[in-house]
Design a protein around this motif. Structure first.
Motif, PDB file in Angstrom:
ATOM      1  N   PRO A  76       0.822  -1.219   0.000  1.00 33.64           N
ATOM      2  CA  PRO A  76       0.000   0.000   0.000  1.00 33.64           C
ATOM      3  C   PRO A  76       0.850   1.261   0.000  1.00 33.64           C
ATOM      4  N   ASN A  77       1.989   1.230   0.688  1.00 40.22           N
ATOM      5  CA  ASN A  77       2.864   2.404   0.721  1.00 40.22           C
ATOM      6  C   ASN A  77       3.413   2.728  -0.664  1.00 40.22           C
ATOM      7  N   ALA A  78       3.794   1.684  -1.401  1.00 38.23           N
ATOM      8  CA  ALA A  78       4.297   1.898  -2.755  1.00 38.23           C
ATOM      9  C   ALA A  78       3.211   2.478  -3.649  1.00 38.23           C
ATOM     10  N   LEU A  79       1.998   1.995  -3.507  1.00 38.53           N
ATOM     11  CA  LEU A  79       0.901   2.490  -4.331  1.00 38.53           C
ATOM     12  C   LEU A  79       0.555   3.940  -3.989  1.00 38.53           C
ATOM     13  N   PHE A  80       0.693   4.290  -2.725  1.00 41.61           N
ATOM     14  CA  PHE A  80       0.481   5.681  -2.333  1.00 41.61           C
ATOM     15  C   PHE A  80       1.537   6.577  -2.974  1.00 41.61           C
ATOM     16  N   ALA A  81       2.793   6.119  -2.951  1.00 40.97           N
ATOM     17  CA  ALA A  81       3.875   6.877  -3.583  1.00 40.97           C
ATOM     18  C   ALA A  81       3.661   6.971  -5.093  1.00 40.97           C
ATOM     19  N   LEU A  82       3.136   5.899  -5.688  1.00 42.31           N
ATOM     20  CA  LEU A  82       2.817   5.901  -7.113  1.00 42.31           C
ATOM     21  C   LEU A  82       1.793   6.981  -7.437  1.00 42.31           C
ATOM     22  N   GLU A  83       0.746   7.057  -6.632  1.00 35.96           N
ATOM     23  CA  GLU A  83      -0.304   8.060  -6.854  1.00 35.96           C
ATOM     24  C   GLU A  83       0.273   9.467  -6.786  1.00 35.96           C
ATOM     25  N   ARG A  84       1.137   9.695  -5.821  1.00 33.66           N
ATOM     26  CA  ARG A  84       1.741  11.019  -5.665  1.00 33.66           C
ATOM     27  C   ARG A  84       2.675  11.333  -6.837  1.00 33.66           C
ATOM     28  N   ARG A  85       3.476  10.357  -7.255  1.00 37.79           N
ATOM     29  CA  ARG A  85       4.410  10.589  -8.366  1.00 37.79           C
ATOM     30  C   ARG A  85       3.655  10.859  -9.656  1.00 37.79           C
ATOM     31  N   ALA A  86       2.579  10.104  -9.888  1.00 36.88           N
ATOM     32  CA  ALA A  86       1.787  10.302 -11.102  1.00 36.88           C
ATOM     33  C   ALA A  86       1.149  11.688 -11.122  1.00 36.88           C
ATOM     34  N   ALA A  87       0.670  12.136  -9.956  1.00 39.64           N
ATOM     35  CA  ALA A  87       0.058  13.459  -9.873  1.00 39.64           C
ATOM     36  C   ALA A  87       1.085  14.547 -10.139  1.00 39.64           C
ATOM     37  N   GLU A  88       2.271  14.402  -9.577  1.00 38.71           N
ATOM     38  CA  GLU A  88       3.329  15.396  -9.781  1.00 38.71           C
ATOM     39  C   GLU A  88       3.765  15.464 -11.242  1.00 38.71           C
ATOM     40  N   ALA A  89       3.669  14.318 -11.950  1.00 35.89           N
ATOM     41  CA  ALA A  89       4.069  14.273 -13.358  1.00 35.89           C
ATOM     42  C   ALA A  89       2.934  14.665 -14.293  1.00 35.89           C
TER      43      ALA A  89
END
Length: 262
Positions: A76-89
């Motif tokens: 779940p932590n990785a998926l949360f980081a994924l969501e944040r990275r995708a939003a920033e990009a």
């Protein structure tokens, strides 16, 4: 869509980062495969699955090309980081994170629904690598591409030897799983022959095999960071050596690109 190339240090105006030295070869092969799939299908946007994709190191740049990416990861932590990275990009609308793993892949995604599947850094940790590759292949549409990236035995042997751990290097050389000892954090490593055999048994036609991080993990960081032009020269050396079978045996990682028959 934003250009994903800066993530991999491919901007002409900037020096390649240490991270890009470790990923540039895989990214170039993957992007070429996606471009060829776009041409073959006539679709502007592909459906891409990234199994074990974590925080989106490859998924977000792939989405930056305009493709729809589903990331399946148990953390779940990785998926949360994924969501944040995708939003920033700026690609949040193209990236979907789903909790799961490759063993139970079809509990969370469908069969034959993807034009490309990424299986990077997964086979080292699953109980049955053959099952993992079969599942990844089964998620592909006919003609789709599977990108396999896994730890190489030879790279571990060389790294332990250069560090002065000669007994561990010899152990890894003869161990069926390519481990250098009980303290080895990697459960399993592969040879290029083993990976291509797994791909073939899963119904894939192997198109390319590359050695990844042949030199990048061995060259002192201070040299790359301080010597003018060293990073660029090292990147070119990595790219030149990647396709040569003689260097596959000492690569830290091995990359296999396969296409689903039919």
């Amino acid at each position: 869509m934003p250009d994903p190339s800066p993530v991999f240090g491919r901007e002409a105006s900037s020096r390649p980062s240490r991270a890009s030295l470790r990923t540039a070869v895989v990214w170039d092969v993957l992007k070429d495969a996606l471009d060829r799939r776009v041409e073959a299908t006539g679709k502007d946007s592909l459906d891409v699955l990234d199994t074990g994709g974590g925080s989106g190191k490859f998924a977000v740049p792939v989405a930056g090309l305009g493709h729809r990416v589903t990331v399946v990861d148990p953390s779940p932590n990785a998926l949360f980081a994924l969501e944040r990275r995708a939003a920033e990009a700026g690609v949040a609308d193209l990236v979907t994170g789903v909790q799961g793993d490759i063993r139970g892949l079809f509990d969370v995604v469908g069969r034959e629904e993807y034009d490309a599947v990424l299986c990077h850094g997964v086979l080292e940790y699953v109980d049955d690598p053959a099952e993992g590759v079969r599942n990844a292949a089964a998620a592909l549409r006919p003609g789709g591409s599977l990108s396999l990236l896994a730890a190489g035995v030879g790279g571990a042997v060389l790294a332990r030897a250069l560090a002065g751990h000669f007994t561990e290097a010899r152990h890894a050389l003869g161990d069926p799983e390519g481990r250098w000892g009980a303290g080895d954090p990697v459960p399993r490593r592969f040879t290029a022959e083993q990976l291509t055999e797994l791909a073939g048994e899963a119904g894939l036609e192997v198109g390319a095999v590359h050695g990844v991080r042949v030199f990048a993990d061995l060259v002192p960081g201070v040299l790359v960071d301080t010597e003018p032009g060293a990073a660029e020269a090292l990147l070119k050396l990595e790219e030149a050596a990647a396709e040569l079978p003689s260097f596959h045996a000492i690569a830290t990682q091995l990359h296999v690109l396969g296409a689903k028959r039919g």
